[in-house]
Write a protein that holds these residues in place. Structure first.
Motif, PDB file in Angstrom:
ATOM      1  N   PHE A   1       1.248   3.647  -1.150  1.00 45.80           N
ATOM      2  CA  PHE A   1       0.765   3.764   0.225  1.00 45.80           C
ATOM      3  C   PHE A   1       0.289   5.194   0.448  1.00 45.80           C
ATOM      4  CE2 PHE A   1       2.873  -0.171   0.584  1.00 45.80           C
ATOM      5  CZ  PHE A   1       2.443  -0.791   1.755  1.00 45.80           C
TER       6      PHE A   1
ATOM      7  N   GLN B   1      -1.325   8.015   5.810  1.00 45.95           N
ATOM      8  CA  GLN B   1      -2.168   7.374   6.808  1.00 45.95           C
ATOM      9  C   GLN B   1      -2.548   8.399   7.887  1.00 45.95           C
ATOM     10  OE1 GLN B   1      -3.186   4.144   6.286  1.00 45.95           O
ATOM     11  NE2 GLN B   1      -2.053   4.389   4.371  1.00 45.95           N
TER      12      GLN B   1
ATOM     13  N   ILE C   1       3.230   0.618   9.800  1.00 41.49           N
ATOM     14  CA  ILE C   1       3.200   0.114   8.424  1.00 41.49           C
ATOM     15  C   ILE C   1       4.448   0.567   7.682  1.00 41.49           C
ATOM     16  CG2 ILE C   1       1.993   0.302   6.218  1.00 41.49           C
ATOM     17  CD1 ILE C   1      -0.610   0.588   7.797  1.00 41.49           C
TER      18      ILE C   1
ATOM     19  N   CYS D   1      -0.013  -2.130  -1.156  1.00 42.95           N
ATOM     20  CA  CYS D   1      -0.963  -1.601  -0.177  1.00 42.95           C
ATOM     21  C   CYS D   1      -2.358  -1.820  -0.744  1.00 42.95           C
ATOM     22  CB  CYS D   1      -0.711  -0.118   0.069  1.00 42.95           C
ATOM     23  SG  CYS D   1      -1.912   0.628   1.198  1.00 42.95           S
TER      24      CYS D   1
ATOM     25  N   GLY E   1      -2.701  -6.962   0.050  1.00 43.48           N
ATOM     26  CA  GLY E   1      -1.453  -6.231  -0.048  1.00 43.48           C
ATOM     27  C   GLY E   1      -0.239  -7.145  -0.110  1.00 43.48           C
TER      28      GLY E   1
END
Length: 381
Positions: free
Chosen positions: A160, A163, A177, A202, A229
């Motif tokens: 991941f 973000q 998330i 992800c 994902g």
């Protein structure tokens, strides 16, 4: 015992669950450290549809990869902007870059899965690293992702990225998330069991061994999916291939959506393959509303109308547990402070998105993304 005390007790239990599980998961969810074998080579595969604003940055970042041999293959998926022109110019100065055109989208396929399946057939190296066009790899990302894949017996590993958020809507919803991943996925169970239900990844950053990918059926096994994902790692597990997750927040970054409209549309498009099913969404609503929103409602109620002391204490502990979990995630993943402080609001928005998606599917309204419409609901395929 009064009903309100029972409700407050339930809210405390539901708030402690993600805090305790999340604390364990944060210890298990680490950045990869294993180096790949000497001479390892990675095909970095980027599906691109109308990505002129960011495709150059994605390709340039991939080309800075060090420690492994790389090629970068970009599939222009019928873009109507300058995506192909930009990549073509980069390919003219760096032979490691190839621009390919996507074949027409066959019936029953989603655009991304068809693009990734096509890219897999074009790749030259044994390790395939699929990344979204809005992902920016760090120079060590390909090497360490390759190392994580080849150092174990997994057929698929996924990380991941960090973000990035730029608006309030993004800050409220996108960090959830990590709340869902670390607060509710038993990571130890995922690593000890091959059960497909533990499969998670992800879609922004997925690496696979070519032979494992072929045995699992590749993206053709999830041709209609909008949520790779969830569906791709489960396909690997059904084929007997292990999957794993790692923390890529120091290896890649991604701003997945921009503004309220993209946040709502982006999370809606694949919701019915995750939380927004008739069986799952009531359970998720109980977990998320009960553990993250209800404690604050009880505390607000107590401020207006006295409640039993036991109820107030349990609601306060529940609210503190939820806030502590978000603060741990904020520090670890450099999330928005405002988004963390308004955590209950973000949960309400996420639940609204999920219920909206479920109702949309029940009425047979298609999901729309990147200028394409996809069927939803019981008759979707």
């Amino acid at each position: 015992m009064s009903v309100i005390i029972l409700i407050a007790g339930l809210s405390l239990i539901l708030a402690l669950l993600p805090l305790l599980l999340g604390g364990v998961n944060l210890l298990l969810y680490r950045r990869p450290k294993a180096a790949p074998p000497s001479g390892a080579a990675v095909s970095i595969l980027i599906p691109a549809r109308n990505e002129e604003s960011g495709i150059a940055a994605a390709v340039d970042a991939a080309l800075l990869s060090k420690g492994v041999e790389v090629e970068v293959v970009v599939l222009d998926d019928h873009s109507t902007d300058r995506t192909a022109e930009i990549v073509r110019a980069i390919a003219a100065r760096d032979p490691r870059v190839r621009l390919e055109g996507a074949p027409p989208l066959p019936p029953g396929w989603s655009g991304k899965q068809h693009a990734c399946q096509t890219l897999a057939t074009l790749a030259r190296h044994p390790v395939l690293l699929f990344q979204d066009a809005d992902v920016r790899l760090a120079p060590d990302a390909a090497r360490l992702t390759c190392g994580a894949l080849l150092s174990g017996r997994h057929g698929l590993v996924s990380g991941f990225p960090r973000q990035e958020t730029g608006t309030l809507a993004e800050a409220l919803v996108i960090p959830l998330i990590h709340v869902l991943l670390l607060g509710y996925l038993p990571m130890l169970g995922m690593r000890l069991s091959g059960d497909p239900r533990f499969g998670a990844a992800c879609g922004q950053l997925i690496a696979v061994r070519r032979e494992a990918y072929q045995e699992a059926g590749g993206h053709a096994a999830i041709s209609a999916s909008l949520h790779d994902g969830v569906t791709l790692p489960r396909a690997f597990r059904r084929a007997g291939q292990g999957t794993d997750l790692f923390d890529a927040s120091g290896l890649a970054r991604c701003r997945m959506y921009r503004g309220w409209r993209e946040v709502w549309s982006g999370f809606t498009k694949n919701a019915t393959e995750g939380m927004a099913t008739p069986a799952a969404l009531p359970v998720w609503t109980l977990l998320l509303f009960g553990g993250h929103v209800l404690p604050w409602i009880l505390l607000g109620w107590a401020a207006l109308d006295p409640l039993p002391d036991g109820a107030v204490v349990m609601a306060g502990l529940a609210a503190a547990a939820g806030l502590l979990f978000r603060l741990l995630l904020l520090i670890r993943f450099r999330q928005s402070v405002v988004g963390a402080l308004l955590h209950p609001v973000g949960i309400l928005i996420m639940l609204a998105i999920q219920w909206s998606a479920l109702l949309r599917a029940r009425h047979g309204r298609p999901s729309e993304w990147r200028g394409r419409a996809y069927p939803t609901g019981p008759g979707a395929s």
